[in-house]
Design a protein around this motif. Structure first.
Motif, PDB file in Angstrom:
ATOM      1  N   SER A  18     -20.350  -2.338  24.719  1.00  0.00           N
ATOM      2  CA  SER A  18     -20.107  -3.769  24.906  1.00  0.00           C
ATOM      3  C   SER A  18     -19.486  -4.018  26.277  1.00  0.00           C
ATOM      4  CB  SER A  18     -19.179  -4.286  23.811  1.00  0.00           C
ATOM      5  OG  SER A  18     -17.896  -3.721  23.958  1.00  0.00           O
ATOM      6  N   GLU A  19     -19.548  -5.261  26.721  1.00  0.00           N
ATOM      7  CA  GLU A  19     -18.998  -5.630  28.027  1.00  0.00           C
ATOM      8  C   GLU A  19     -17.492  -5.393  28.085  1.00  0.00           C
ATOM      9  OE1 GLU A  19     -20.491  -6.607  30.823  1.00  0.00           O
ATOM     10  OE2 GLU A  19     -22.421  -6.262  29.858  1.00  0.00           O
ATOM     11  N   GLU A  20     -16.782  -5.642  26.975  1.00  0.00           N
ATOM     12  CA  GLU A  20     -15.328  -5.441  26.958  1.00  0.00           C
ATOM     13  C   GLU A  20     -14.985  -3.968  27.151  1.00  0.00           C
ATOM     14  OE1 GLU A  20     -16.855  -7.022  24.234  1.00  0.00           O
ATOM     15  OE2 GLU A  20     -16.592  -8.991  25.151  1.00  0.00           O
ATOM     16  N   GLN A  21     -15.758  -3.080  26.509  1.00  0.00           N
ATOM     17  CA  GLN A  21     -15.502  -1.648  26.667  1.00  0.00           C
ATOM     18  C   GLN A  21     -15.757  -1.211  28.102  1.00  0.00           C
ATOM     19  OE1 GLN A  21     -18.238  -0.310  23.660  1.00  0.00           O
ATOM     20  NE2 GLN A  21     -16.569   0.297  22.299  1.00  0.00           N
ATOM     21  N   ILE A  22     -16.816  -1.727  28.698  1.00  0.00           N
ATOM     22  CA  ILE A  22     -17.159  -1.335  30.070  1.00  0.00           C
ATOM     23  C   ILE A  22     -16.115  -1.840  31.057  1.00  0.00           C
ATOM     24  CG2 ILE A  22     -18.873  -1.597  31.895  1.00  0.00           C
ATOM     25  CD1 ILE A  22     -21.006  -1.708  29.714  1.00  0.00           C
ATOM     26  N   LYS A  23     -15.584  -3.055  30.842  1.00  0.00           N
ATOM     27  CA  LYS A  23     -14.575  -3.604  31.755  1.00  0.00           C
ATOM     28  C   LYS A  23     -13.291  -2.789  31.732  1.00  0.00           C
ATOM     29  CE  LYS A  23     -16.072  -8.396  31.892  1.00  0.00           C
ATOM     30  NZ  LYS A  23     -15.738  -9.787  31.536  1.00  0.00           N
ATOM     31  N   LYS A  24     -12.954  -2.185  30.581  1.00  0.00           N
ATOM     32  CA  LYS A  24     -11.727  -1.407  30.472  1.00  0.00           C
ATOM     33  C   LYS A  24     -11.845  -0.032  31.115  1.00  0.00           C
ATOM     34  CE  LYS A  24     -10.146  -3.628  26.243  1.00  0.00           C
ATOM     35  NZ  LYS A  24      -9.879  -3.441  24.801  1.00  0.00           N
ATOM     36  N   MET A  25     -13.060   0.426  31.368  1.00  0.00           N
ATOM     37  CA  MET A  25     -13.277   1.762  31.925  1.00  0.00           C
ATOM     38  C   MET A  25     -13.115   1.747  33.443  1.00  0.00           C
ATOM     39  SD  MET A  25     -16.669   2.722  29.766  1.00  0.00           S
ATOM     40  CE  MET A  25     -16.749   4.455  30.075  1.00  0.00           C
ATOM     41  N   ASN A  26     -12.558   2.840  33.980  1.00  0.00           N
ATOM     42  CA  ASN A  26     -12.529   2.987  35.430  1.00  0.00           C
ATOM     43  C   ASN A  26     -13.764   3.777  35.871  1.00  0.00           C
ATOM     44  OD1 ASN A  26     -11.967   5.656  34.898  1.00  0.00           O
ATOM     45  ND2 ASN A  26      -9.796   5.468  35.321  1.00  0.00           N
ATOM     46  N   THR A  27     -13.916   3.987  37.168  1.00  0.00           N
ATOM     47  CA  THR A  27     -15.142   4.605  37.667  1.00  0.00           C
ATOM     48  C   THR A  27     -15.304   6.046  37.190  1.00  0.00           C
ATOM     49  OG1 THR A  27     -13.990   5.145  39.715  1.00  0.00           O
ATOM     50  CG2 THR A  27     -15.293   3.138  39.698  1.00  0.00           C
ATOM     51  N   LYS A  28     -14.219   6.785  37.066  1.00  0.00           N
ATOM     52  CA  LYS A  28     -14.323   8.165  36.585  1.00  0.00           C
ATOM     53  C   LYS A  28     -14.799   8.208  35.138  1.00  0.00           C
ATOM     54  CE  LYS A  28     -11.026  10.407  39.616  1.00  0.00           C
ATOM     55  NZ  LYS A  28      -9.825  11.245  39.709  1.00  0.00           N
ATOM     56  N   GLU A  29     -14.302   7.283  34.326  1.00  0.00           N
ATOM     57  CA  GLU A  29     -14.730   7.233  32.931  1.00  0.00           C
ATOM     58  C   GLU A  29     -16.196   6.820  32.816  1.00  0.00           C
ATOM     59  OE1 GLU A  29     -11.885   4.494  31.440  1.00  0.00           O
ATOM     60  OE2 GLU A  29     -10.400   6.035  31.001  1.00  0.00           O
ATOM     61  N   ILE A  30     -16.640   5.920  33.680  1.00  0.00           N
ATOM     62  CA  ILE A  30     -18.033   5.486  33.665  1.00  0.00           C
ATOM     63  C   ILE A  30     -18.953   6.652  33.987  1.00  0.00           C
ATOM     64  CG2 ILE A  30     -19.726   4.054  34.891  1.00  0.00           C
ATOM     65  CD1 ILE A  30     -17.524   1.937  35.139  1.00  0.00           C
ATOM     66  N   ARG A  31     -18.619   7.391  35.013  1.00  0.00           N
ATOM     67  CA  ARG A  31     -19.443   8.532  35.402  1.00  0.00           C
ATOM     68  C   ARG A  31     -19.447   9.608  34.326  1.00  0.00           C
ATOM     69  NH1 ARG A  31     -17.545  10.812  40.658  1.00  0.00           N
ATOM     70  NH2 ARG A  31     -19.418  12.074  40.469  1.00  0.00           N
ATOM     71  N   ALA A  32     -18.297   9.834  33.689  1.00  0.00           N
ATOM     72  CA  ALA A  32     -18.222  10.838  32.622  1.00  0.00           C
ATOM     73  C   ALA A  32     -19.047  10.411  31.415  1.00  0.00           C
ATOM     74  CB  ALA A  32     -16.767  11.056  32.222  1.00  0.00           C
ATOM     75  N   ALA A  33     -19.063   9.122  31.115  1.00  0.00           N
ATOM     76  CA  ALA A  33     -19.839   8.630  29.974  1.00  0.00           C
ATOM     77  C   ALA A  33     -21.333   8.770  30.230  1.00  0.00           C
ATOM     78  CB  ALA A  33     -19.480   7.182  29.686  1.00  0.00           C
ATOM     79  N   LEU A  34     -21.759   8.601  31.461  1.00  0.00           N
ATOM     80  CA  LEU A  34     -23.173   8.714  31.775  1.00  0.00           C
ATOM     81  C   LEU A  34     -23.658  10.152  31.806  1.00  0.00           C
ATOM     82  CD1 LEU A  34     -23.585   5.984  34.485  1.00  0.00           C
ATOM     83  CD2 LEU A  34     -24.606   6.038  32.216  1.00  0.00           C
ATOM     84  N   ARG A  35     -22.740  11.096  31.883  1.00  0.00           N
ATOM     85  CA  ARG A  35     -23.146  12.497  31.875  1.00  0.00           C
ATOM     86  C   ARG A  35     -23.681  12.919  30.511  1.00  0.00           C
ATOM     87  NH1 ARG A  35     -18.041  13.802  34.632  1.00  0.00           N
ATOM     88  NH2 ARG A  35     -18.472  13.439  36.808  1.00  0.00           N
ATOM     89  N   CYS A  36     -23.130  12.346  29.446  1.00  0.00           N
ATOM     90  CA  CYS A  36     -23.586  12.700  28.097  1.00  0.00           C
ATOM     91  C   CYS A  36     -23.921  11.419  27.316  1.00  0.00           C
ATOM     92  CB  CYS A  36     -22.553  13.548  27.368  1.00  0.00           C
ATOM     93  SG  CYS A  36     -20.871  12.990  27.555  1.00  0.00           S
ATOM     94  N   PRO A  37     -25.100  10.857  27.552  1.00  0.00           N
ATOM     95  CA  PRO A  37     -25.447   9.577  26.907  1.00  0.00           C
ATOM     96  C   PRO A  37     -25.690   9.692  25.412  1.00  0.00           C
ATOM     97  CG  PRO A  37     -27.267  10.387  28.230  1.00  0.00           C
ATOM     98  CD  PRO A  37     -26.110  11.291  28.477  1.00  0.00           C
ATOM     99  N   LYS A  38     -25.928  10.895  24.891  1.00  0.00           N
ATOM    100  CA  LYS A  38     -26.149  11.046  23.444  1.00  0.00           C
ATOM    101  C   LYS A  38     -24.902  10.694  22.650  1.00  0.00           C
ATOM    102  CE  LYS A  38     -29.794  14.471  23.710  1.00  0.00           C
ATOM    103  NZ  LYS A  38     -30.202  15.830  23.359  1.00  0.00           N
ATOM    104  N   LYS A  39     -23.729  10.944  23.220  1.00  0.00           N
ATOM    105  CA  LYS A  39     -22.481  10.611  22.529  1.00  0.00           C
ATOM    106  C   LYS A  39     -22.302   9.103  22.411  1.00  0.00           C
ATOM    107  CE  LYS A  39     -19.792  14.691  23.741  1.00  0.00           C
ATOM    108  NZ  LYS A  39     -18.595  15.181  24.427  1.00  0.00           N
ATOM    109  N   ILE A  40     -22.801   8.352  23.376  1.00  0.00           N
ATOM    110  CA  ILE A  40     -22.659   6.899  23.367  1.00  0.00           C
ATOM    111  C   ILE A  40     -23.578   6.274  22.318  1.00  0.00           C
ATOM    112  CG2 ILE A  40     -22.963   4.799  24.722  1.00  0.00           C
ATOM    113  CD1 ILE A  40     -22.303   6.494  27.186  1.00  0.00           C
ATOM    114  N   SER A  41     -24.844   6.718  22.334  1.00  0.00           N
ATOM    115  CA  SER A  41     -25.825   6.110  21.440  1.00  0.00           C
ATOM    116  C   SER A  41     -25.640   6.546  19.995  1.00  0.00           C
ATOM    117  CB  SER A  41     -27.239   6.446  21.910  1.00  0.00           C
ATOM    118  OG  SER A  41     -27.430   7.853  21.922  1.00  0.00           O
ATOM    119  N   ALA A  42     -24.951   7.634  19.762  1.00  0.00           N
ATOM    120  CA  ALA A  42     -24.770   8.127  18.387  1.00  0.00           C
ATOM    121  C   ALA A  42     -23.699   7.364  17.639  1.00  0.00           C
ATOM    122  CB  ALA A  42     -24.406   9.612  18.419  1.00  0.00           C
TER     123      ALA A  42
END
Length: 63
Positions: free
Chosen positions: A39-63
């Protein structure tokens, strides 16, 4: 003695990333996270390091 090519290739000689290019890259990464289901609220709370780390393993997000 001459200065060899290996001595001239220092990190200080590398070009600096421009702030505009950095903002563009982060915006693209945020769009990718939104497509994965965050969600947009979750993305706004993340900093750039967290964003990059989340994109490294997209299966964890979609699961």
């Amino acid at each position: 003695m001459r200065i060899r090519r290996a001595m001239r290739k220092k990190p200080l000689r590398r070009p600096v990333k421009s702030p505009g290019a950095r903002r563009y890259r982060v915006a693209q990464q945020k769009k990718r996270l939104a497509e994965l289901g965050l969600s947009e609220e979750q993305i706004k709370k993340m900093n750039t390091k967290e964003i990059r780390a989340a994109l490294r393993c997209p299966k964890k997000i979609s699961a």
